[in-house]
Design an enzyme around this catalytic site. Structure first.
Site, mmCIF file in Angstrom:
data_model
loop_
_atom_site.group_PDB
_atom_site.id
_atom_site.type_symbol
_atom_site.label_atom_id
_atom_site.label_comp_id
_atom_site.label_asym_id
_atom_site.label_seq_id
_atom_site.Cartn_x
_atom_site.Cartn_y
_atom_site.Cartn_z
ATOM 1 N N ARG A 9 0.829 -0.997 0.010
ATOM 2 C CA ARG A 9 0.059 0.100 -0.051
ATOM 3 C C ARG A 9 0.869 1.250 -0.058
ATOM 4 O O ARG A 9 1.668 1.406 0.927
ATOM 5 C CB ARG A 9 -1.073 0.038 1.274
ATOM 6 N N ARG A 14 -6.258 -4.927 -0.993
ATOM 7 C CA ARG A 14 -7.799 -4.805 -1.069
ATOM 8 C C ARG A 14 -8.223 -3.439 -1.110
ATOM 9 O O ARG A 14 -7.528 -2.736 -0.124
ATOM 10 C CB ARG A 14 -8.526 -5.708 -0.270
ATOM 11 N N HIS A 61 3.084 -9.896 0.780
ATOM 12 C CA HIS A 61 2.689 -9.056 2.084
ATOM 13 C C HIS A 61 4.004 -8.786 2.627
ATOM 14 O O HIS A 61 4.201 -7.943 3.434
ATOM 15 C CB HIS A 61 1.800 -9.888 2.951
ATOM 16 N N HIS A 109 -0.022 -1.688 14.897
ATOM 17 C CA HIS A 109 0.138 -2.497 13.703
ATOM 18 C C HIS A 109 1.159 -3.356 13.645
ATOM 19 O O HIS A 109 1.592 -4.286 12.719
ATOM 20 C CB HIS A 109 0.394 -1.711 12.492
#
Length: 715
Positions: A400, A430, A460, A621
């Protein structure tokens, strides 16, 4: 700020996982161990976000923002999780899923919990509106405007709004229009005061994608008046429909949430995968999975809208108050509030006044802790590599990216300067797919080699390796991170990033890139990884062995302990192993921000699991794993949670921390988080979200971590 992300909303649930045969324990099949249903655990997490909105010690601006975050989270939950459950029900037994409860019952529980949370949401919003008024901030409806404000609204409508709306006379449309996901609509009953003509129904899409939702009105000195865009449109309904001769209008907001694209994991048969993929090619036409409406809407209009859209009582019909789509409230006007003093990010002390980032890394490993440390160091590293004549290549993964990504800018300029630049870009992140397709085109136009990951497996891992050559000597440095290479989220997300020249770590990063760039993605290329645990090869096995070692040490009367931090915990095999550790008496402590499918209390265990969730200004996170290991702690950071999709169906990487100072730093940070008693909630079996209030001294962990790291600047 955003307290969840769509990475948490994968298709797998703790109750529907078909486990890879090679990893199932013959002694105790992991899927038979009791766990909390992950969808209900997720709703429990979102309730913690709602607690922040209810907390009167939180600044009012932030309380409003938390309502927006809660609303946005719930939208994504319905678009992904609820949509998945509905699809599985429609496919029936052919789905071959494993449920503790059937999907219908899970959906019923979701509906009940969502309605309960909606009532709490409405109560909190009422309290916030009252507090806004105490601060002389007023949300005006179309019926509360003075003469000056009415003139302003009419002028604004004519200049800004009129050309952006087209009413739909829905009774005269043969095929009911597809209502856009994420949009709100004004559902209108048109009539005459004298009842001389039959009433009609109409819809107007509120154009919040092109106009601000909040319009600041003229107001008395010392006051702030705001009107929502939909209320401004309401005021102008007589003008909009003047042609039809109506003089009586009733209007209420409605909203539809639709099925969104999903990750498809290996627990579903190939034929079913194809069926789901076929149904997800166009999100705009996805089936409605939730219909939210103003509870005061005209009953005949509600019945008409449901009938035309094919909705029934089983379709998550959520009655609410007057205002909907609170996700827009994350952008509530800042200008009307007093300036908020944010804790400023700061440069890591080793890079302060350092002329070269690479030179510092060559001397020693460095760990950046975001958002406390500035992300600019990463940008500086890439910029330096872009202009250093000795640098020959840069390889990096991207998941991202920020809207105006400085990371991409540095990579593009590196390619312009003749460097070999390789980016492994995950197109299937997504809700970021369109942006990543654009980035692919832009980078390829500038000469960057872009690889698009692996079929049926998302990339990822957060990796980078930079190669430079000085004379006959090759020097390589790089980093491995728990978070995205995104300068915007790095100001809001708590993450760790290891910058290193460690040869063993760099060698494994190169092996990962060789695997990602290989045309057939030969898994054998990963088998050479000796330092980094990687998914889908050996990540789960690494954690299992480390937990087993702690169990063995405890049984042998040696000190043992486990501290883990992650976003979500739902992998049944690893949860089962944690249960084994608790049963044996190992001290297991967890910091889980989001989903926690593990029970933490059991009378048969020698020691319960200690688990907390921290929800505060920053989104927690990071993934951190600490094993006592007989006093010689093994400490890791990783890109992945303990979820089936991360361990079996994604490319992920963890890295052991070998530098003693960094290892101590991470342990200290985790101890601060475990000692928190202001923003920490206890994750018990009932997931009641009770605040942890132990100790005389108040410890707000994010503030204490900031102080801890900031003081290191002066040591």
């Amino acid at each position: 700020m955003r307290l969840t992300n769509s990475e948490n909303l994968d298709i797998m649930t703790a109750t529907e996982i078909a486990l890879p045969k090679k990893t199932i324990s013959k002694k105790a099949p992991a899927q038979k161990k009791k766990m909390i249903a992950r969808d209900l655990s997720w709703l429990s997490f979102n309730a913690r976000v709602l607690q922040e909105a209810a907390d009167t010690t939180v600044p009012l601006r932030e309380r409003i923002r938390f309502l927006g975050i809660f609303s946005n989270n719930l939208d994504e939950f319905f678009r992904v999780r609820v949509a998945t459950l509905k699809r599985m029900i429609s496919f029936g037994k052919s789905a071959k899923m494993h449920f503790e409860e059937n999907a219908d019952k899970i959906l019923e529980k979701i509906q009940d919990k969502v309605i309960e949370q909606q009532r709490e949401f409405d109560r909190i919003w009422k309290d916030i509106v009252h507090e806004l008024e105490n601060q002389h901030i007023f949300l005006r409806t179309e019926k509360q405007l003075n003469k000056e404000q009415q003139r302003f609204v009419l002028n604004y409508f004519n200049e800004q709004v009129r050309t952006n709306i087209i009413p739909l006379m829905i009774e005269s449309i043969q095929h009911f229009p597809i209502l856009r996901d994420k949009s709100i609509y004004l559902a209108i009953v048109l009539a005459r005061q004298d009842n001389s003509v039959r009433q009609k129904f109409a819809l107007i899409e509120i154009p919040t994608t092109v106009l601000p939702r909040f319009i600041i009105l003229p107001a008395k000195e010392g006051e702030h008046d705001i009107i929502l865009l939909e209320d401004l449109v309401r005021f102008c309904l007589p003008n909009i429909f003047s042609y039809f001769g109506y003089d009586k209008f009733s209007s209420h907001i409605i909203k539809v949430t639709r099925d969104a694209e999903l990750d498809i994991d290996n627990d579903i048969s190939d034929s079913l995968i194809h069926q789901i993929e076929k149904g997800l090619k166009d999100r705009r036409k996805g089936k409605p999975v939730r219909f939210v409406y103003d509870k005061d809407i005209d009953p005949l209009l509600l019945e008409y809208l449901m009938r035309r859209q094919g909705l029934s009582g089983k379709d998550n019909l959520i009655p609410g108050a007057r205002v909907h789509n609170f996700k827009d409230f994350m952008d509530f006007p800042d200008s009307i509030f007093p300036p908020h003093t944010h804790r400023k990010t700061f440069t890591h002390p080793l890079f302060m006044n350092a002329p070269s980032v690479m030179h510092v890394i060559q001397q020693q490993d460095v760990m950046l802790h975001f958002p406390y440390h500035s992300f600019d160091t990463i940008i500086d590293l890439l910029r330096e590599a872009a202009i250093d004549p000795n640098v020959s290549s840069i390889k990096i993964t991207a998941y991202r990216l920020a809207r105006n990504s400085k990371v991409v800018n540095a990579l593009v300029n590196a390619a312009r300067n003749g460097k070999s630049v390789t980016v492994v870009l995950e197109l299937r992140a997504r809700f970021d797919e369109a942006a990543n397709i654009d980035w692919k085109s832009r980078m390829e136009e500038e000469g960057v080699k872009v690889f698009l990951g692996i079929p049926d497996m998302k990339v990822h891992a957060k990796l980078c390796v930079i190669k430079k050559r000085i004379g006959t000597k090759t020097i390589q440095c790089g980093f491995i991170s728990t978070g995205n290479l995104n300068e915007k989220t790095a100001r809001l997300y708590g993450d760790h990033c290891l910058l290193t020249t460690n040869r063993a770590v760099i060698a494994d990063i190169n092996r990962l890139f060789a695997y990602l760039e290989h045309p057939r993605h030969d898994i054998k290329l990963l088998e050479g990884c000796k330092t980094l645990p990687v998914s889908p090869l050996n990540m789960r096995d690494t954690w299992l062995k480390l937990v087993d070692r702690e169990i063995k040490n405890h049984k042998n009367k040696k000190k043992a302990g486990i501290i883990i931090k992650m976003n979500s915990l739902s992998d049944p095999i690893l949860i089962s192993k944690l249960y084994d550790a608790a049963k044996a008496g190992v001290d297991v402590k967890m910091v889980i921000r989001g989903i926690c499918c593990a029970y933490t209390e059991n009378k048969k265990w020698k020691r319960d699991i200690t688990a907390v969730s921290i929800v505060d200004e920053y989104l927690e996170h990071a993934r951190v794993f600490i094993f006592h290991h007989g006093g010689q702690e093994k400490v890791y950071i990783a890109s992945c949670d303990w979820m089936v999709r991360n361990l079996d169906h994604r490319v992920e990487a963890a890295v052991p921390i070998t530098d003693m100072a960094i290892r101590k730093e991470l342990i200290d940070i985790m101890q601060i988080q475990l000692s928190g008693n202001v923003k920490a909630r206890v994750l018990d079996n009932a997931q009641k979200n009770e605040y942890k209030r132990e100790g005389d001294k108040k410890i707000r962990t994010q503030i204490e971590i900031y102080k801890y790291l900031h003081e290191k600047q002066y040591q």
